[in-house]
Design an enzyme around this catalytic site. Structure first.
Site, PDB file in Angstrom:
ATOM      1  N   GLY A  62       0.628  -0.823  -0.258  1.00 52.74           N
ATOM      2  CA  GLY A  62       0.296  -0.099  -0.239  1.00 52.74           C
ATOM      3  C   GLY A  62       0.819   1.179  -0.308  1.00 52.74           C
ATOM      4  O   GLY A  62       1.739   1.226   0.490  1.00 52.74           O
ATOM      5  N   GLY A  64       0.482   5.802   0.617  1.00 48.54           N
ATOM      6  CA  GLY A  64      -0.475   6.779   0.890  1.00 48.54           C
ATOM      7  C   GLY A  64       0.385   8.025   0.566  1.00 48.54           C
ATOM      8  O   GLY A  64       1.735   8.391  -0.179  1.00 48.54           O
ATOM      9  N   ASP A 172      -8.857   8.926  11.496  1.00 45.99           N
ATOM     10  CA  ASP A 172      -9.311   8.323  10.214  1.00 45.99           C
ATOM     11  C   ASP A 172      -9.874   7.368  10.422  1.00 45.99           C
ATOM     12  O   ASP A 172      -8.879   6.154   9.547  1.00 45.99           O
ATOM     13  CB  ASP A 172      -7.856   8.898   9.683  1.00 45.99           C
TER      14      ASP A 172
END
Length: 348
Positions: A62, A64, A172
């Site tokens: 992943g 970000g 979040d």
């Protein structure tokens, strides 16, 4: 994967913050004042970075805006781990995330920070976490039974209550930050990069959370928010899973996000919320908000989700998805809700 507060720009403020009514949270309001600065003053901590020699990158899992995330291997223990390599970012933000993870270490369903390392040459910092054999939520959520949903939301609430009891808001919560190993029935709340210590009557950035899970307080520039922001995000997740509509509130921008919420919860309670706190609508809302009556949850029931819907879950959503943040159910209260009765009975 992760995001960061953008510095607030005063000219974008939707209303003046003076003369606002501030109501403290029902629980855990004074945690940090009791614990003292050595607990929450992350700016003045000195971090001891280790060298990354014991870790090997296996594959990318992943990324970000401010990090890249890899599956890794501890070459000494042969255990899998997760390596979060941080892109150049303010030292203050890195210190905050690490201090919060250290403070929450050992808490229920909180991802474990195992190590912090820095490459001696590049000086690039990385955080080493426990590995969770996660199934992507887009694949997993449609397959969950009502028992699974109750179990996982309960585990998420448990993590949230612990986090709040330690004086910390996550800010979040969204499916991407909830790792689930469905085979082992393990849930972990990850990505504490936007988390912050709660101090009463402190203004916070509204540029946190991800649009579809942002509480109304963020969308109307209410800076004196608290832990209750997180319960809104969990409510959005629960509604999305139950009604098989993910994301449940699907706004195209922050203004449209509030419109999407108003089309479900109605505009009457929204106006009441504004009046109570002395808020003023931004000019952009005048044209797009309109008038909407509150929709019953039954409007979202169809043949593919009806087996998941019950009076209990609709009542819980009514208590989570409330404009007025001070009236939302707390994680601890939510865990006592009848929706979770069989979970509580099975765990006794």
């Amino acid at each position: 994967m992760d995001q960061m507060e953008v510095p607030d720009n005063d000219k974008n403020r939707k209303y003046p913050t003076k003369d606002l009514k501030i109501i403290l949270p029902k629980t855990y309001a004074d945690v940090n004042s009791k614990k003292g600065p050595e607990y929450w003053d992350y700016e003045n901590i000195t971090l001891k970075w280790n060298v990354p020699d014991s870790y090997e990158i296996v594959r990318k899992i992943g990324r970000g805006k401010f990090s890249e995330v890899f599956e890794g291997l501890n070459t000494v223990t042969k255990d899998k781990c997760v390596i979060k390599i941080l892109k150049p970012v303010k030292k203050k933000k890195i210190k905050r995330e690490i201090k919060i993870l250290q403070n929450l270490r050992g808490g229920p369903n909180i991802i474990k920070l195992l190590d912090i390392v820095k490459d001696p040459q590049s000086r690039t910092p990385s955080l080493i976490f426990e590995h969770v054999n996660n199934t992507d939520f887009k694949t997993l959520y449609p397959t969950l039974t009502i028992q699974d949903i109750k179990y996982y939301i309960y585990q998420l609430l448990k993590a949230m209550n612990y986090c709040h009891s330690q004086g910390i808001m996550h800010r979040d919560i969204k499916p991407h930050n909830v790792m689930i190993d469905h085979e082992k029935k393990i849930l972990r709340l990850i990505d504490w990069g936007l988390a912050e210590f709660y101090h009463p009557e402190q203004e916070y950035s509204v540029r946190v959370a991800t649009r579809y899970y942002k509480g109304p307080e963020l969308l109307v520039d209410m800076r004196y928010y608290d832990y209750s922001l997180d319960i809104w995000s969990i409510g959005c997740m629960l509604a999305g899973i139950i009604f098989k509509k993910e994301p449940f509130f699907y706004g195209h921008d922050n203004y449209d996000q509030l419109v999407k919420i108003a089309k479900v919860l109605g505009t009457e309670d929204l106006h009441r919320y504004f009046e109570k706190y002395g808020l003023k609508f931004a000019p952009a809302y005048q044209e797009i908000l309109g008038n909407h009556s509150k929709k019953p949850w039954t409007k979202f029931v169809h043949h593919e989700n009806q087996h998941l819907v019950s009076p209990e879950v609709m009542d819980l959503l009514d208590r989570m998805l409330v404009y007025d943040h001070t009236k939302r159910i707390t994680p601890l209260e939510a865990m006592e809700h009848p929706f979770f009765n069989e979970i509580k009975n099975n765990s006794v």
